[in-house]
Design a protein around this motif. Sequence first.
Motif, PDB file in Angstrom:
ATOM      1  N   ASP A  96       0.616  -1.443  -0.201  1.00  0.00           N
ATOM      2  CA  ASP A  96       0.355  -0.018   0.180  1.00  0.00           C
ATOM      3  C   ASP A  96       0.996   1.462  -0.177  1.00  0.00           C
ATOM      4  O   ASP A  96       0.343   2.300  -0.158  1.00  0.00           O
ATOM      5  CB  ASP A  96      -0.785  -0.112   1.137  1.00  0.00           C
ATOM      6  CG  ASP A  96      -0.776  -0.762   2.513  1.00  0.00           C
ATOM      7  OD1 ASP A  96       0.650  -1.025   2.546  1.00  0.00           O
ATOM      8  OD2 ASP A  96      -1.050  -0.695   3.388  1.00  0.00           O
ATOM      9  N   ARG A  97       2.274   0.936   0.329  1.00  0.00           N
ATOM     10  CA  ARG A  97       2.833   2.472   0.207  1.00  0.00           C
ATOM     11  C   ARG A  97       4.807   1.812   0.152  1.00  0.00           C
ATOM     12  O   ARG A  97       4.219   0.766   0.973  1.00  0.00           O
ATOM     13  CB  ARG A  97       2.458   3.539   1.351  1.00  0.00           C
ATOM     14  CG  ARG A  97       3.257   2.990   3.134  1.00  0.00           C
ATOM     15  CD  ARG A  97       2.946   4.335   3.856  1.00  0.00           C
ATOM     16  NE  ARG A  97       3.460   4.023   5.384  1.00  0.00           N
ATOM     17  CZ  ARG A  97       4.728   3.280   5.734  1.00  0.00           C
ATOM     18  NH1 ARG A  97       6.175   3.405   4.618  1.00  0.00           N
ATOM     19  NH2 ARG A  97       4.777   3.155   6.660  1.00  0.00           N
ATOM     20  N   PRO A  98       5.879   2.761  -0.333  1.00  0.00           N
ATOM     21  CA  PRO A  98       7.385   1.905  -0.271  1.00  0.00           C
ATOM     22  C   PRO A  98       7.216   1.791   1.586  1.00  0.00           C
ATOM     23  O   PRO A  98       6.323   1.968   2.404  1.00  0.00           O
ATOM     24  CB  PRO A  98       7.880   3.568  -0.279  1.00  0.00           C
ATOM     25  CG  PRO A  98       7.291   3.928  -1.688  1.00  0.00           C
ATOM     26  CD  PRO A  98       5.245   3.836  -0.312  1.00  0.00           C
ATOM     27  N   LEU A  99       8.455   1.220   1.529  1.00  0.00           N
ATOM     28  CA  LEU A  99       8.803  -0.007   3.074  1.00  0.00           C
ATOM     29  C   LEU A  99      10.084   0.348   3.432  1.00  0.00           C
ATOM     30  O   LEU A  99      10.732  -0.349   2.099  1.00  0.00           O
ATOM     31  CB  LEU A  99       8.249  -1.575   2.929  1.00  0.00           C
ATOM     32  CG  LEU A  99       8.187  -2.270   3.754  1.00  0.00           C
ATOM     33  CD1 LEU A  99       7.102  -1.644   4.727  1.00  0.00           C
ATOM     34  CD2 LEU A  99       8.036  -3.342   3.833  1.00  0.00           C
ATOM     35  N   SER A 100       9.942   0.530   4.027  1.00  0.00           N
ATOM     36  CA  SER A 100      11.572   0.891   4.620  1.00  0.00           C
ATOM     37  C   SER A 100      12.367  -0.093   4.866  1.00  0.00           C
ATOM     38  O   SER A 100      11.811   0.129   6.527  1.00  0.00           O
ATOM     39  CB  SER A 100      11.866   2.773   4.993  1.00  0.00           C
ATOM     40  OG  SER A 100      12.965   3.685   5.353  1.00  0.00           O
ATOM     41  N   VAL A 101      13.615  -0.227   5.567  1.00  0.00           N
ATOM     42  CA  VAL A 101      14.290  -1.424   6.024  1.00  0.00           C
ATOM     43  C   VAL A 101      15.331  -0.792   6.552  1.00  0.00           C
ATOM     44  O   VAL A 101      15.852  -0.137   5.305  1.00  0.00           O
ATOM     45  CB  VAL A 101      14.036  -2.685   5.454  1.00  0.00           C
ATOM     46  CG1 VAL A 101      15.015  -3.632   5.984  1.00  0.00           C
ATOM     47  CG2 VAL A 101      12.741  -3.152   5.219  1.00  0.00           C
ATOM     48  N   LEU A 102      15.846  -0.312   7.345  1.00  0.00           N
ATOM     49  CA  LEU A 102      17.235  -0.001   8.063  1.00  0.00           C
ATOM     50  C   LEU A 102      17.655  -0.752   8.681  1.00  0.00           C
ATOM     51  O   LEU A 102      17.550  -1.593   9.539  1.00  0.00           O
ATOM     52  CB  LEU A 102      17.157   1.136   8.412  1.00  0.00           C
ATOM     53  CG  LEU A 102      18.143   2.163   9.252  1.00  0.00           C
ATOM     54  CD1 LEU A 102      18.840   2.772   7.705  1.00  0.00           C
ATOM     55  CD2 LEU A 102      17.221   2.831  10.277  1.00  0.00           C
ATOM     56  N   ASN A 113       6.857 -10.924   2.428  1.00  0.00           N
ATOM     57  CA  ASN A 113       5.695 -11.484   1.046  1.00  0.00           C
ATOM     58  C   ASN A 113       6.404 -10.275   0.185  1.00  0.00           C
ATOM     59  O   ASN A 113       6.706  -8.727   0.255  1.00  0.00           O
ATOM     60  CB  ASN A 113       4.977 -11.246   1.723  1.00  0.00           C
ATOM     61  CG  ASN A 113       4.637 -12.340   2.471  1.00  0.00           C
ATOM     62  OD1 ASN A 113       5.245 -13.396   2.773  1.00  0.00           O
ATOM     63  ND2 ASN A 113       3.443 -12.345   3.560  1.00  0.00           N
ATOM     64  N   ALA A 114       5.657 -10.885  -0.888  1.00  0.00           N
ATOM     65  CA  ALA A 114       5.746  -9.717  -2.264  1.00  0.00           C
ATOM     66  C   ALA A 114       5.254  -8.465  -1.422  1.00  0.00           C
ATOM     67  O   ALA A 114       4.941  -7.657  -2.765  1.00  0.00           O
ATOM     68  CB  ALA A 114       5.331 -10.460  -3.963  1.00  0.00           C
ATOM     69  N   ASP A 115       3.189  -9.006  -1.416  1.00  0.00           N
ATOM     70  CA  ASP A 115       3.029  -7.333  -0.573  1.00  0.00           C
ATOM     71  C   ASP A 115       3.446  -7.237   0.041  1.00  0.00           C
ATOM     72  O   ASP A 115       1.771  -7.065   0.998  1.00  0.00           O
ATOM     73  CB  ASP A 115       1.586  -8.583  -0.959  1.00  0.00           C
ATOM     74  CG  ASP A 115       0.971  -9.682  -0.204  1.00  0.00           C
ATOM     75  OD1 ASP A 115       2.319 -10.192   0.393  1.00  0.00           O
ATOM     76  OD2 ASP A 115      -0.257  -9.823   0.053  1.00  0.00           O
ATOM     77  N   ALA A 116       3.957  -7.416   0.820  1.00  0.00           N
ATOM     78  CA  ALA A 116       4.372  -7.117   2.014  1.00  0.00           C
ATOM     79  C   ALA A 116       4.000  -5.522   2.379  1.00  0.00           C
ATOM     80  O   ALA A 116       4.431  -4.785   1.815  1.00  0.00           O
ATOM     81  CB  ALA A 116       6.207  -6.840   2.640  1.00  0.00           C
ATOM     82  N   SER A 117       3.503  -5.120   3.836  1.00  0.00           N
ATOM     83  CA  SER A 117       2.351  -4.208   4.586  1.00  0.00           C
ATOM     84  C   SER A 117       2.795  -3.786   5.548  1.00  0.00           C
ATOM     85  O   SER A 117       3.329  -4.750   6.554  1.00  0.00           O
ATOM     86  CB  SER A 117       1.406  -3.894   3.948  1.00  0.00           C
ATOM     87  OG  SER A 117       1.142  -3.108   4.458  1.00  0.00           O
ATOM     88  N   ILE A 118       2.855  -2.951   6.536  1.00  0.00           N
ATOM     89  CA  ILE A 118       3.124  -2.190   8.101  1.00  0.00           C
ATOM     90  C   ILE A 118       1.496  -1.961   8.253  1.00  0.00           C
ATOM     91  O   ILE A 118       1.321  -2.464  10.077  1.00  0.00           O
ATOM     92  CB  ILE A 118       3.582  -1.187   8.287  1.00  0.00           C
ATOM     93  CG1 ILE A 118       2.855   0.001   7.704  1.00  0.00           C
ATOM     94  CG2 ILE A 118       4.668  -0.984   7.808  1.00  0.00           C
ATOM     95  CD1 ILE A 118       3.185   1.462   7.635  1.00  0.00           C
ATOM     96  N   ILE A 159       5.284  -9.755   7.018  1.00  0.00           N
ATOM     97  CA  ILE A 159       7.367  -9.587   7.578  1.00  0.00           C
ATOM     98  C   ILE A 159       7.686 -10.514   8.995  1.00  0.00           C
ATOM     99  O   ILE A 159       7.077 -10.430   9.961  1.00  0.00           O
ATOM    100  CB  ILE A 159       6.845  -8.480   8.129  1.00  0.00           C
ATOM    101  CG1 ILE A 159       6.551  -6.915   6.474  1.00  0.00           C
ATOM    102  CG2 ILE A 159       8.928  -8.243   8.278  1.00  0.00           C
ATOM    103  CD1 ILE A 159       7.144  -5.750   7.070  1.00  0.00           C
ATOM    104  N   THR A 160       7.677 -11.262   8.504  1.00  0.00           N
ATOM    105  CA  THR A 160       8.665 -12.308   9.507  1.00  0.00           C
ATOM    106  C   THR A 160       9.946 -12.548  10.154  1.00  0.00           C
ATOM    107  O   THR A 160      10.796 -12.621   8.547  1.00  0.00           O
ATOM    108  CB  THR A 160       7.366 -14.067   9.343  1.00  0.00           C
ATOM    109  OG1 THR A 160       8.095 -14.349   8.249  1.00  0.00           O
ATOM    110  CG2 THR A 160       6.410 -14.221   9.466  1.00  0.00           C
TER     111      THR A 160
END
Length: 258
Positions: free
Chosen positions: A121-127, A212-217, A223-224
């Motif tokens: 649903d929006r960009p996902l940031s991984v730091l 997942n390909a459709d990962a979302s917060i 996200i696991t």
Amino acid sequence: MRIALFSDIHANLPALEAFFNDVESRDTDAIYCLGDLVGYNIWPNEVIDQIRKRGIPAIAGNYDFGIGRSSDDCGCAYKTDDEKENGKVSIAYTNEIIKDGQRAYLRALPAHIRLDFQGHDRPLSVLLVHGSPRRVNEYLFEDRDENSMLRIMEQAGTDVMLFGHTHKPYHRILHCPQEDGTVQFRHAVNIGSVGKPKDGDPRGGYVILHMNADASISVKESITVEFIRFEYNIEKAAKAIEDSILPDAYAESLRRGK
């Protein structure tokens, strides 16, 4: 997407070699190192060389930062006089045996790596950081107040934060209620230590982040985190310490996972 992340090798070449054997047997899409390649054992140059030759993206840990600048301060939070004295021996020894090219590599490592994904649903940031986004040697323990952890992540603009430094793995899912009544989820993950575990389990450890390909917060299960432990030749690493000028306490620490 399956991303392998490892950290805190601390010059433990037998542990690093066992890690590579393990991770290469698994189906991963990418691999990252979250720092502290050196310190506390006899193979800082060899550990650096193994990571460099594989082209693994890495960030600087607090020990790497110190050795990269020929400092006598590793940024470690030693609590007792004995720990401080042992620490002086370790950083002096590492500074003595590190080679010029390997020191230059450590000095050039970035402070963090940010990965931006196209979320559902929006960009996902991984730091990816070593200690925290604020300081390379800040300890983010599992009992950190939830509001404090959320504030750190919000200030850093990240949805998923992975880090090491404490050598104690965990995954916290932080709940963020929204004004519309929905809940978003942030993920804080300590990936543990390959070469110097401190959680009572002497085996090396790392994680695989599953997205997942459709990962979302907005979807907690998208996200696991898979925590992996592997056996390595602890006695070889411990004996190397005992046969060097390094304190024997570091050998016992490897044996006990403390």
